[in-house]
Design a protein around this motif. Sequence first.
Motif, mmCIF file in Angstrom:
data_model
loop_
_atom_site.group_PDB
_atom_site.id
_atom_site.type_symbol
_atom_site.label_atom_id
_atom_site.label_comp_id
_atom_site.label_asym_id
_atom_site.label_seq_id
_atom_site.Cartn_x
_atom_site.Cartn_y
_atom_site.Cartn_z
ATOM 1 N N MET A 182 1.006 45.308 30.429
ATOM 2 C CA MET A 182 -0.393 45.052 30.176
ATOM 3 C C MET A 182 -1.060 44.656 31.501
ATOM 4 N N GLU A 183 -2.141 45.318 31.840
ATOM 5 C CA GLU A 183 -2.848 45.024 33.079
ATOM 6 C C GLU A 183 -3.848 43.895 32.863
ATOM 7 N N ARG A 184 -4.048 43.138 33.929
ATOM 8 C CA ARG A 184 -5.002 42.024 33.884
ATOM 9 C C ARG A 184 -5.864 42.043 35.129
ATOM 10 N N GLU A 185 -7.027 41.396 35.028
ATOM 11 C CA GLU A 185 -7.920 41.283 36.167
ATOM 12 C C GLU A 185 -8.392 39.839 36.306
ATOM 13 N N LYS A 186 -8.755 39.450 37.510
ATOM 14 C CA LYS A 186 -9.292 38.117 37.761
ATOM 15 C C LYS A 186 -10.731 38.098 37.262
ATOM 16 N N ARG A 187 -11.029 37.176 36.335
ATOM 17 C CA ARG A 187 -12.383 37.064 35.802
ATOM 18 C C ARG A 187 -12.830 35.608 35.886
ATOM 19 N N TYR A 188 -13.916 35.357 36.628
ATOM 20 C CA TYR A 188 -14.453 34.005 36.749
ATOM 21 C C TYR A 188 -15.169 33.631 35.466
ATOM 22 N N VAL A 189 -14.952 32.389 35.013
ATOM 23 C CA VAL A 189 -15.489 31.929 33.729
ATOM 24 C C VAL A 189 -16.045 30.509 33.871
ATOM 25 N N PRO A 190 -17.068 30.178 33.050
ATOM 26 C CA PRO A 190 -17.539 28.801 32.990
ATOM 27 C C PRO A 190 -16.497 27.933 32.277
ATOM 28 N N VAL A 191 -16.259 26.726 32.799
ATOM 29 C CA VAL A 191 -15.277 25.812 32.221
ATOM 30 C C VAL A 191 -15.890 24.419 32.128
ATOM 31 N N LEU A 192 -15.763 23.791 30.956
ATOM 32 C CA LEU A 192 -16.166 22.402 30.777
ATOM 33 C C LEU A 192 -14.977 21.547 31.191
ATOM 34 N N VAL A 193 -15.197 20.626 32.133
ATOM 35 C CA VAL A 193 -14.107 19.825 32.702
ATOM 36 C C VAL A 193 -14.385 18.343 32.486
ATOM 37 N N ARG A 194 -13.345 17.590 32.165
ATOM 38 C CA ARG A 194 -13.442 16.130 32.027
ATOM 39 C C ARG A 194 -12.689 15.497 33.189
ATOM 40 N N PHE A 195 -13.300 14.494 33.822
ATOM 41 C CA PHE A 195 -12.655 13.752 34.898
ATOM 42 C C PHE A 195 -12.230 12.394 34.378
ATOM 43 N N ASP A 196 -10.986 11.967 34.711
ATOM 44 C CA ASP A 196 -10.530 10.644 34.300
ATOM 45 C C ASP A 196 -10.908 9.614 35.364
ATOM 46 N N ALA A 197 -10.524 8.361 35.150
ATOM 47 C CA ALA A 197 -10.888 7.274 36.061
ATOM 48 C C ALA A 197 -10.308 7.445 37.460
ATOM 49 N N GLU A 198 -9.199 8.166 37.578
ATOM 50 C CA GLU A 198 -8.587 8.412 38.888
ATOM 51 C C GLU A 198 -9.173 9.645 39.584
ATOM 52 N N GLY A 199 -10.071 10.355 38.913
ATOM 53 C CA GLY A 199 -10.686 11.533 39.499
ATOM 54 C C GLY A 199 -9.959 12.839 39.209
ATOM 55 N N LYS A 200 -8.915 12.784 38.382
ATOM 56 C CA LYS A 200 -8.209 14.014 38.009
ATOM 57 C C LYS A 200 -9.067 14.796 37.026
ATOM 58 N N MET A 201 -9.109 16.116 37.209
ATOM 59 C CA MET A 201 -9.900 16.936 36.307
ATOM 60 C C MET A 201 -9.010 17.632 35.285
ATOM 61 N N ARG A 202 -9.570 17.779 34.084
ATOM 62 C CA ARG A 202 -8.858 18.437 32.995
ATOM 63 C C ARG A 202 -9.809 19.409 32.322
ATOM 64 N N VAL A 249 -11.482 21.340 29.473
ATOM 65 C CA VAL A 249 -11.613 21.027 28.045
ATOM 66 C C VAL A 249 -11.968 22.275 27.242
ATOM 67 N N GLU A 250 -12.913 23.070 27.756
ATOM 68 C CA GLU A 250 -13.342 24.300 27.087
ATOM 69 C C GLU A 250 -13.532 25.400 28.116
ATOM 70 N N ILE A 251 -13.277 26.633 27.683
ATOM 71 C CA ILE A 251 -13.473 27.808 28.514
ATOM 72 C C ILE A 251 -14.418 28.746 27.778
ATOM 73 N N GLU A 252 -15.414 29.254 28.496
ATOM 74 C CA GLU A 252 -16.344 30.211 27.903
ATOM 75 C C GLU A 252 -15.993 31.612 28.400
ATOM 76 N N PHE A 253 -15.717 32.500 27.461
ATOM 77 C CA PHE A 253 -15.442 33.889 27.803
ATOM 78 C C PHE A 253 -16.728 34.692 27.626
ATOM 79 N N GLU A 254 -16.638 35.951 27.402
ATOM 80 C CA GLU A 254 -17.797 36.829 27.291
ATOM 81 C C GLU A 254 -18.717 36.441 26.145
#
Length: 68
Positions: free
Chosen positions: A1-21, A23-28
């Motif tokens: 199966m072929e794949r391509e690099k596709r940039y997507v909007p992502v909702l990210v949460r930062f914790d108290a130490e500044g690490k990002m996680r 949370v949600e990914i928006e596709f097409e």
Amino acid sequence: MEREKRYVPVLVRFDAEGKMRPVEIEFEEGQVFAVDRILDVRRAACRIMGKETYLWFEKGRWFVAAKL
């Protein structure tokens, strides 16, 4: 199966130490999926709606390996 690099909007949460996680990914056309679980913190997989997929953060942008 072929794949391509596709940039997507992502909702990210930062914790108290500044690490990002992503949370949600928006596709097409406004399809939004919750990230169920982070499986590893590196160029690795995460789980979205029960399916393992790959999400990367590169030079300030998020992308997925989308199916063609």
